[in-house]
Motif scaffolding. Structure first.
Motif, PDB file in Angstrom:
ATOM      1  N   UNK A 135     -40.151 -14.008 -64.037  1.00 25.26           N
ATOM      2  CA  UNK A 135     -38.809 -14.509 -63.744  1.00 25.26           C
ATOM      3  C   UNK A 135     -38.438 -14.191 -62.298  1.00 25.26           C
ATOM      4  N   UNK A 136     -38.799 -12.998 -61.812  1.00 21.32           N
ATOM      5  CA  UNK A 136     -38.518 -12.630 -60.420  1.00 21.32           C
ATOM      6  C   UNK A 136     -39.257 -13.554 -59.457  1.00 21.32           C
ATOM      7  N   UNK A 137     -40.502 -13.857 -59.759  1.00 19.97           N
ATOM      8  CA  UNK A 137     -41.285 -14.771 -58.919  1.00 19.97           C
ATOM      9  C   UNK A 137     -40.630 -16.156 -58.878  1.00 19.97           C
ATOM     10  N   UNK A 138     -40.248 -16.662 -60.042  1.00 22.29           N
ATOM     11  CA  UNK A 138     -39.635 -17.986 -60.116  1.00 22.29           C
ATOM     12  C   UNK A 138     -38.260 -17.998 -59.445  1.00 22.29           C
ATOM     13  N   UNK A 139     -37.504 -16.912 -59.593  1.00 16.46           N
ATOM     14  CA  UNK A 139     -36.182 -16.844 -58.962  1.00 16.46           C
ATOM     15  C   UNK A 139     -36.321 -16.831 -57.444  1.00 16.46           C
ATOM     16  N   UNK A 140     -37.321 -16.124 -56.923  1.00 17.40           N
ATOM     17  CA  UNK A 140     -37.557 -16.120 -55.474  1.00 17.40           C
ATOM     18  C   UNK A 140     -37.841 -17.538 -54.985  1.00 17.40           C
ATOM     19  N   UNK A 141     -38.621 -18.273 -55.752  1.00 15.94           N
ATOM     20  CA  UNK A 141     -38.889 -19.667 -55.403  1.00 15.94           C
ATOM     21  C   UNK A 141     -37.581 -20.466 -55.415  1.00 15.94           C
ATOM     22  N   UNK A 142     -36.745 -20.216 -56.414  1.00 16.23           N
ATOM     23  CA  UNK A 142     -35.453 -20.896 -56.488  1.00 16.23           C
ATOM     24  C   UNK A 142     -34.576 -20.607 -55.280  1.00 16.23           C
ATOM     25  N   UNK A 143     -34.577 -19.352 -54.815  1.00 23.35           N
ATOM     26  CA  UNK A 143     -33.810 -19.012 -53.616  1.00 23.35           C
ATOM     27  C   UNK A 143     -34.366 -19.735 -52.392  1.00 23.35           C
ATOM     28  N   UNK A 144     -35.666 -19.893 -52.336  1.00 25.22           N
ATOM     29  CA  UNK A 144     -36.276 -20.618 -51.212  1.00 25.22           C
ATOM     30  C   UNK A 144     -35.875 -22.094 -51.234  1.00 25.22           C
ATOM     31  N   UNK A 145     -35.945 -22.705 -52.402  1.00 24.40           N
ATOM     32  CA  UNK A 145     -35.641 -24.133 -52.522  1.00 24.40           C
ATOM     33  C   UNK A 145     -34.149 -24.402 -52.375  1.00 24.40           C
TER      34      UNK A 145
ATOM     35  N   UNK B  99     -32.777 -21.874 -48.938  1.00 20.60           N
ATOM     36  CA  UNK B  99     -33.542 -21.806 -47.704  1.00 20.60           C
ATOM     37  C   UNK B  99     -34.077 -20.432 -47.345  1.00 20.60           C
ATOM     38  N   UNK B 100     -34.084 -19.510 -48.304  1.00 17.46           N
ATOM     39  CA  UNK B 100     -34.626 -18.177 -48.044  1.00 17.46           C
ATOM     40  C   UNK B 100     -36.144 -18.243 -47.903  1.00 17.46           C
ATOM     41  N   UNK B 101     -36.701 -17.297 -47.179  1.00 12.13           N
ATOM     42  CA  UNK B 101     -38.140 -17.113 -47.175  1.00 12.13           C
ATOM     43  C   UNK B 101     -38.514 -16.586 -48.561  1.00 12.13           C
ATOM     44  N   UNK B 102     -39.441 -17.251 -49.230  1.00 11.18           N
ATOM     45  CA  UNK B 102     -39.745 -16.912 -50.629  1.00 11.18           C
ATOM     46  C   UNK B 102     -40.227 -15.474 -50.792  1.00 11.18           C
ATOM     47  N   UNK B 103     -41.100 -14.995 -49.916  1.00 11.29           N
ATOM     48  CA  UNK B 103     -41.617 -13.631 -50.006  1.00 11.29           C
ATOM     49  C   UNK B 103     -40.504 -12.613 -49.786  1.00 11.29           C
TER      50      UNK B 103
ATOM     51  N   UNK C 141     -35.407  -9.121 -54.498  1.00 10.87           N
ATOM     52  CA  UNK C 141     -35.225  -9.037 -55.952  1.00 10.87           C
ATOM     53  C   UNK C 141     -35.843  -7.743 -56.463  1.00 10.87           C
ATOM     54  N   UNK C 142     -37.048  -7.421 -56.006  1.00  7.14           N
ATOM     55  CA  UNK C 142     -37.699  -6.186 -56.425  1.00  7.14           C
ATOM     56  C   UNK C 142     -36.917  -4.952 -55.968  1.00  7.14           C
ATOM     57  N   UNK C 143     -36.331  -5.007 -54.769  1.00  7.26           N
ATOM     58  CA  UNK C 143     -35.497  -3.899 -54.290  1.00  7.26           C
ATOM     59  C   UNK C 143     -34.286  -3.709 -55.215  1.00  7.26           C
ATOM     60  N   UNK C 144     -33.650  -4.808 -55.587  1.00  7.25           N
ATOM     61  CA  UNK C 144     -32.514  -4.713 -56.501  1.00  7.25           C
ATOM     62  C   UNK C 144     -32.923  -4.151 -57.844  1.00  7.25           C
ATOM     63  N   UNK C 145     -34.069  -4.569 -58.324  1.00  5.44           N
ATOM     64  CA  UNK C 145     -34.613  -4.066 -59.587  1.00  5.44           C
ATOM     65  C   UNK C 145     -34.828  -2.552 -59.485  1.00  5.44           C
ATOM     66  N   UNK C 146     -35.438  -2.126 -58.396  1.00  2.00           N
ATOM     67  CA  UNK C 146     -35.730  -0.712 -58.175  1.00  2.00           C
ATOM     68  C   UNK C 146     -34.443   0.120 -58.077  1.00  2.00           C
ATOM     69  N   UNK C 147     -33.438  -0.426 -57.397  1.00  5.55           N
ATOM     70  CA  UNK C 147     -32.161   0.285 -57.256  1.00  5.55           C
ATOM     71  C   UNK C 147     -31.549   0.586 -58.620  1.00  5.55           C
ATOM     72  N   UNK C 148     -31.572  -0.392 -59.505  1.00  6.26           N
ATOM     73  CA  UNK C 148     -31.003  -0.196 -60.840  1.00  6.26           C
ATOM     74  C   UNK C 148     -31.839   0.798 -61.644  1.00  6.26           C
ATOM     75  N   UNK C 149     -33.168   0.710 -61.542  1.00  2.44           N
ATOM     76  CA  UNK C 149     -34.032   1.629 -62.275  1.00  2.44           C
ATOM     77  C   UNK C 149     -33.805   3.081 -61.858  1.00  2.44           C
ATOM     78  N   UNK C 150     -33.444   3.308 -60.611  1.00  2.00           N
ATOM     79  CA  UNK C 150     -33.227   4.669 -60.104  1.00  2.00           C
ATOM     80  C   UNK C 150     -31.881   5.254 -60.532  1.00  2.00           C
ATOM     81  N   UNK C 151     -30.950   4.408 -60.925  1.00  2.00           N
ATOM     82  CA  UNK C 151     -29.622   4.891 -61.312  1.00  2.00           C
ATOM     83  C   UNK C 151     -29.680   5.593 -62.662  1.00  2.00           C
ATOM     84  N   UNK C 152     -28.802   6.546 -62.843  1.00  2.00           N
ATOM     85  CA  UNK C 152     -28.740   7.225 -64.140  1.00  2.00           C
ATOM     86  C   UNK C 152     -27.427   6.949 -64.856  1.00  2.00           C
ATOM     87  N   UNK C 153     -26.709   5.930 -64.417  1.00  2.00           N
ATOM     88  CA  UNK C 153     -25.415   5.622 -65.026  1.00  2.00           C
ATOM     89  C   UNK C 153     -25.391   4.295 -65.771  1.00  2.00           C
TER      90      UNK C 153
END
Length: 99
Positions: free
Chosen positions: A56-66, A69-73, A79-91
């Motif tokens: 889903x993250x891969x496909x969403x990145x493609x969606x942001x590009x299309x 106009x974001x660079x897909x990579x 997206x992965x940074x946002x995922x990581x930020x939430x995983x690190x939270x304890x709340x």
């Protein structure tokens, strides 16, 4: 409930609609400043859900590009940074709504 604008409505893909074995696993909304979801843990191996989220993250990145106009990579990495930020939270709490 009010009807959301057409540009935000999602449709069921034909390949899913024609598959009698298809299973809906997740519905997600952004509501009142936070994510709200309805989930079904249908896989016996939770890693399969992780695989689905990664795809889903891969496909969403493609969606942001299309769509935006974001660079897909770069979008994928964000997206992965946002995922990581939430995983690190304890709340983060799971709240169950009454039916």
């Amino acid at each position: 409930m009010t009807q959301e604008p057409t540009e935000f409505q999602l449709t069921t893909p034909d390949s899913v609609a024609s598959d009698p074995d298809a299973i809906e696993l997740t519905r997600m909304w952004w509501s009142k400043g936070e994510p709200v979801m309805s989930i079904k843990p249908a896989f016996s191996d939770p890693r399969q859900y992780g695989h689905m989220l990664a795809l889903a993250a891969k496909h969403m990145a493609h969606g942001y590009a299309v769509r935006h106009g974001h660079d897909e990579r770069k979008a994928y990495n964000a997206i992965l940074e946002g995922f990581s930020e939430v995983l690190k939270r304890n709340d983060v709490q799971t709240l169950v709504e009454k039916e």
